[in-house]
Write an enzyme that holds these catalytic residues in place. Structure first.
Site, PDB file in Angstrom:
ATOM      1  N   SER A 122       0.811  -1.253  -0.327  1.00 17.39           N
ATOM      2  CA  SER A 122       0.055   0.103   0.065  1.00 17.39           C
ATOM      3  C   SER A 122       0.828   1.344  -0.060  1.00 17.39           C
ATOM      4  CB  SER A 122      -0.998  -0.115   1.022  1.00 17.39           C
ATOM      5  OG  SER A 122      -0.231   0.044   2.481  1.00 17.39           O
ATOM      6  N   LYS A 175      -6.011   4.614   8.193  1.00 15.16           N
ATOM      7  CA  LYS A 175      -4.734   5.229   7.989  1.00 15.16           C
ATOM      8  C   LYS A 175      -4.887   6.613   7.738  1.00 15.16           C
ATOM      9  CE  LYS A 175      -3.195   1.507   5.177  1.00 15.16           C
ATOM     10  NZ  LYS A 175      -2.789   0.623   4.025  1.00 15.16           N
TER      11      LYS A 175
END
EC number: 3.4.21.53
Length: 282
Positions: free
Chosen positions: A176, A221
């Site tokens: 990611s 996140k």
């Protein structure tokens, strides 16, 4: 106390215990058994994974005393701001079991996501297999980021012949961070101060065709990015359905689909022209 008296005292205790037992109903003992059973169940390993906001890393900086992005064969340039890669902490994955009671408690916290284990890893996977897969994804992500970054930097007029890129990060796996690695390499190779002194976070895979791909845990996140001082967040367009309505106060999301869009957004933010950049919408 004589031996005889000791025997008499023990006998009296047993009689009292038997009387207590006789007086108490079967329901009392059934209830006690249920309490004991529930306690054992709560202490058993949970079939769920608990995710919370993980640490961030400035890809333009260092980790464990080493440059996260080390470039040789070309002149590099410093940035006045930060480019944060973001992560998620996961408990309940192979090698890191959690009890059911922890899952129950964490389920009600707003900074936590609880997922069935099969949604995160393959059932029966060992901790060694899980770590190997995560490291393989990270290595592949770094290679794709390097390739895309050098190709893009070349378009910007940077001589990339003979350039070597090495990426170093401890205890973080998965693909990611690909987009942020790519932007970090480009920013180091160009003389322009793309960040403009700002702290910009982001996430997304870096595909071989220059597309920015979807990732997991984007809500957590964004929380980690806000916690560590970011005011801007580059989000994959394919994750926008998870972003809308969940952007922390003080953090501005920017929708990006490609490396070109991400780089141009980075430049616009650094120049103080980010307000016109697209939000995530559904």
């Amino acid at each position: 106390m004589s031996f005889t008296r000791a025997i008499q005292a023990a006998a009296a205790f047993l009689r009292r215990a038997r009387n207590d037992f006789d007086r108490r109903s079967l329901g009392y003992y059934a209830g006690a058994f249920c309490v004991l059973l529930c306690g054992l169940v709560l202490l058993m390993p949970s079939p769920y994974v608990i995710e919370t906001p993980g640490p961030t890393r400035n890809v333009l900086g260092t980790s464990s005393g080493k440059q996260i992005i080390a470039i040789s064969g070309a002149r590099t340039h410093k940035q006045s701001g930060k480019l944060l890669m973001v992560t998620v902490n996961a408990s309940g994955v192979p090698g890191y079991p959690v009890p059911n009671i922890a899952t129950l408690v964490m389920y009600f916290r707003p900074d936590t996501t609880v997922l069935p284990s099969e949604a995160v890893f393959t059932p029966g996977q060992t901790s060694e297999e899980y770590d190997k897969e995560a490291n393989k994804e990270m290595s592949s992500s770094q290679k794709a980021a390097t390739k895309q970054a050098l190709a893009y930097a070349k378009k910007l007029g940077v001589d990339v012949s003979g350039v070597n890129v090495d990426m170093h990060i401890d205890d973080i796996g998965g693909p990611s961070a690909g987009m942020m690695y790519t932007l970090g390499v480009i920013s180091k190779l160009t003389a322009r101060d793309e960040t403009g002194g700002k702290t910009i976070a982001g996430t997304g895979t870096m595909e071989s065709n220059g597309k920015v791909g979807a990732i997991g845990g984007i809500r957590l996140k964004m929380q980690g990015a806000k916690r560590d001082g970011a005011t801007w967040f580059l989000a994959p367009a394919s994750n926008c359905d998870e972003v809308v309505g969940h952007v922390p106060s003080g953090l501005r999301d920017v929708k990006v689909s490609t490396l070109d869009e991400a780089y141009k957004a980075l430049v616009a933010i650094g120049e103080g022209k980010g307000n016109s950049l697209p939000h995530c919408t559904v």
